[in-house]
Design a protein around this motif. Structure first.
Motif, PDB file in Angstrom:
ATOM      1  N   THR A 264       0.836  -1.198   0.000  1.00 61.20           N
ATOM      2  CA  THR A 264       0.000   0.000   0.000  1.00 61.20           C
ATOM      3  C   THR A 264       0.869   1.245   0.000  1.00 61.20           C
ATOM      4  N   PRO A 265       0.339   2.366  -0.470  1.00 63.97           N
ATOM      5  CA  PRO A 265       1.109   3.623  -0.409  1.00 63.97           C
ATOM      6  C   PRO A 265       1.548   3.962   1.012  1.00 63.97           C
ATOM      7  N   GLU A 266       0.698   3.683   1.980  1.00 64.78           N
ATOM      8  CA  GLU A 266       1.038   3.989   3.370  1.00 64.78           C
ATOM      9  C   GLU A 266       2.260   3.213   3.824  1.00 64.78           C
ATOM     10  N   HIS A 267       2.279   1.904   3.549  1.00 66.23           N
ATOM     11  CA  HIS A 267       3.416   1.082   3.977  1.00 66.23           C
ATOM     12  C   HIS A 267       4.673   1.426   3.170  1.00 66.23           C
ATOM     13  N   ASP A 269       5.447   4.325   1.797  1.00 69.37           N
ATOM     14  CA  ASP A 269       5.962   5.623   2.245  1.00 69.37           C
ATOM     15  C   ASP A 269       6.677   5.491   3.587  1.00 69.37           C
ATOM     16  N   ALA A 270       6.110   4.708   4.499  1.00 65.32           N
ATOM     17  CA  ALA A 270       6.749   4.514   5.804  1.00 65.32           C
ATOM     18  C   ALA A 270       8.106   3.838   5.645  1.00 65.32           C
ATOM     19  N   SER A 271       8.183   2.834   4.768  1.00 57.92           N
ATOM     20  CA  SER A 271       9.459   2.158   4.522  1.00 57.92           C
ATOM     21  C   SER A 271      10.496   3.138   4.002  1.00 57.92           C
ATOM     22  N   TRP A 272      10.094   3.969   3.045  1.00 56.58           N
ATOM     23  CA  TRP A 272      11.031   4.945   2.488  1.00 56.58           C
ATOM     24  C   TRP A 272      11.490   5.935   3.554  1.00 56.58           C
ATOM     25  N   GLU A 273      10.557   6.400   4.381  1.00 55.37           N
ATOM     26  CA  GLU A 273      10.905   7.371   5.427  1.00 55.37           C
ATOM     27  C   GLU A 273      11.959   6.793   6.370  1.00 55.37           C
ATOM     28  N   HIS A 274      11.801   5.540   6.755  1.00 55.06           N
ATOM     29  CA  HIS A 274      12.740   4.933   7.695  1.00 55.06           C
ATOM     30  C   HIS A 274      14.052   4.510   7.027  1.00 55.06           C
ATOM     31  N   LEU A 275      13.942   3.833   5.887  1.00 57.18           N
ATOM     32  CA  LEU A 275      15.126   3.218   5.310  1.00 57.18           C
ATOM     33  C   LEU A 275      15.992   4.213   4.563  1.00 57.18           C
ATOM     34  N   SER A 276      15.411   5.249   3.973  1.00 64.64           N
ATOM     35  CA  SER A 276      16.229   6.216   3.249  1.00 64.64           C
ATOM     36  C   SER A 276      17.138   6.993   4.188  1.00 64.64           C
ATOM     37  N   ARG A 277      16.738   7.143   5.440  1.00 65.29           N
ATOM     38  CA  ARG A 277      17.596   7.827   6.413  1.00 65.29           C
ATOM     39  C   ARG A 277      18.791   6.961   6.803  1.00 65.29           C
ATOM     40  N   ASN A 278      18.581   5.649   6.929  1.00 70.22           N
ATOM     41  CA  ASN A 278      19.674   4.707   7.181  1.00 70.22           C
ATOM     42  C   ASN A 278      20.471   5.106   8.431  1.00 70.22           C
ATOM     43  N   HIS A 279      19.762   5.320   9.539  1.00 68.10           N
ATOM     44  CA  HIS A 279      20.379   5.879  10.732  1.00 68.10           C
ATOM     45  C   HIS A 279      21.098   4.850  11.601  1.00 68.10           C
ATOM     46  N   VAL A 280      22.301   5.211  11.999  1.00 64.57           N
ATOM     47  CA  VAL A 280      23.046   4.518  13.050  1.00 64.57           C
ATOM     48  C   VAL A 280      23.564   5.616  13.969  1.00 64.57           C
ATOM     49  N   LEU A 281      23.150   5.612  15.224  1.00 65.55           N
ATOM     50  CA  LEU A 281      23.454   6.701  16.148  1.00 65.55           C
ATOM     51  C   LEU A 281      24.468   6.279  17.210  1.00 65.55           C
ATOM     52  N   SER A 282      25.300   7.206  17.626  1.00 67.53           N
ATOM     53  CA  SER A 282      26.233   6.969  18.726  1.00 67.53           C
ATOM     54  C   SER A 282      25.567   7.291  20.057  1.00 67.53           C
ATOM     55  N   ILE A 283      25.853   6.478  21.075  1.00 65.11           N
ATOM     56  CA  ILE A 283      25.393   6.788  22.430  1.00 65.11           C
ATOM     57  C   ILE A 283      26.573   7.046  23.361  1.00 65.11           C
ATOM     58  N   ASP A 284      27.756   7.310  22.798  1.00 65.80           N
ATOM     59  CA  ASP A 284      28.935   7.546  23.626  1.00 65.80           C
ATOM     60  C   ASP A 284      28.739   8.720  24.576  1.00 65.80           C
ATOM     61  N   LYS A 285      28.124   9.787  24.097  1.00 66.92           N
ATOM     62  CA  LYS A 285      27.941  10.974  24.927  1.00 66.92           C
ATOM     63  C   LYS A 285      26.987  10.687  26.081  1.00 66.92           C
TER      64      LYS A 285
END
Length: 323
Positions: A264-267, A269-285
């Protein structure tokens, strides 16, 4: 301390409010009064409940008065989404409250250029939600640096916990993903499945907020990421999820156009929103300044959520969990 939590009946507050009570604080929860917390806890009996419609009171210009009238030593704002709303609260609390803690988001960053992302070093955000949250975080930091209200912004990843559907292996909320993996059927994934998502258990987010309250000198004027110790990519999460049902993931890489055509367009769009960012965050601070130590890996947190959904007949799967 006397701590006011705005929106304390949601994902984070479900765990944060009992933590604060157990730590000996006097806690007030401001909410619309339309739902209970996601998990029962005896500590809620000690919490003062205040019913208020944040959106309506913001429009009337009185929400800051509602909060200030409670005479808090610290305020945890979990449901602020516009710079105007944040600025109005800061203006009212300046000089009266010791510490304002704001819930941000890892979507304050756009697409990843290098990983892990340290606080403030990601690319500019896109989309209304991330853009507004980034603007709030920058405003709060400038407020504290100018000698005004002490503020802290904590940025959770994709929050997971029992009681609601988690962002799944494809970066969306499509329940068919879990049925496909549990049945051993082929799961179509956009691209090669190398894009990452960084989840976090709601109780680990609560830990981060609680630690920041206990360490105001270290937290004041700072931003912190609150995520699991490691991010997971599409392939890794799909393979882990299939194994929970005694299966091996059968993954079929497809183009984004093919992927969109099959859902569906909803699913999509949600996949693109999450996966296009491709986030890996540091928690060292957060580890260094707040003593933040998340207790849940991404896949373990998601498994806990899936198990709750299956046990409560909220998720249709092809075979029982085997872990």
């Amino acid at each position: 301390m006397r701590i006011v939590v705005v929106g304390g009946s949601g994902h984070i507050g479900t765990y944060l409010v009992p933590r604060l009570v157990r730590a000996g604080h006097e806690v007030v929860n401001i909410s619309r009064g339309q739902r209970a917390a996601y998990a029962e806890s005896p500590e809620w009996a000690q919490v003062e409940q205040v019913t208020a419609d944040r959106e309506r009171q913001d429009a009337e210009g009185v929400f800051g008065d509602t909060v200030a009238a409670l005479r808090p030593d610290a305020v945890v704002d979990l449901v602020c989404f516009t710079p105007e709303s944040a600025a109005a609260l800061v203006e009212r609390l300046r000089g009266e409250t010791g510490h304002l803690l704001h819930c941000g988001t890892v979507w304050r960053y756009g697409v990843s250029h290098r990983s892990p992302i340290r606080e403030g070093e990601g690319t500019p955000p896109f989309g209304e939600y991330g853009t507004q949250k980034d603007a709030i975080a920058r405003m709060l930091k400038a407020e504290t640096e100018s000698g005004g209200l002490a503020t802290t912004t904590l940025h959770p990843g994709h929050i997971v916990g029992p009681g609601w559907h988690p962002i799944g292996p494809l970066g969306n909320l499509d329940p068919e993903v879990w049925r496909t993996l549990s049945a051993g059927h082929t799961l179509r994934i956009p691209g090669i499945g190398a894009e990452h998502m960084h989840h976090v258990h709601a109780d680990d987010v609560a830990q981060g907020f609680a630690n920041a309250i206990e360490r105001p000198e270290a937290a004041s004027g700072e931003d912190f990421h609150l995520v699991a110790p490691a991010a997971m990519n599409v392939r890794g999460l799909a393979e882990a999820a299939a194994s929970w049902f005694g299966r091996t993931a059968d993954l079929e890489p497809v183009t984004w156009d093919e992927f969109r055509a099959g859902t569906t367009p909803e699913h999509a769009d949600a996949s693109w929103e999450h996966l296009s960012r491709n986030h890996v965050l540091s928690i060292d601070k957060a580890r260094a300044l707040l003593g933040y130590e998340p207790a849940h890996q991404s896949d373990a947190a998601i498994l806990e959520a899936v198990r709750w959904l299956v046990d409560h007949d909220r998720l249709d799967v092809a075979r029982p969990l085997v872990v």
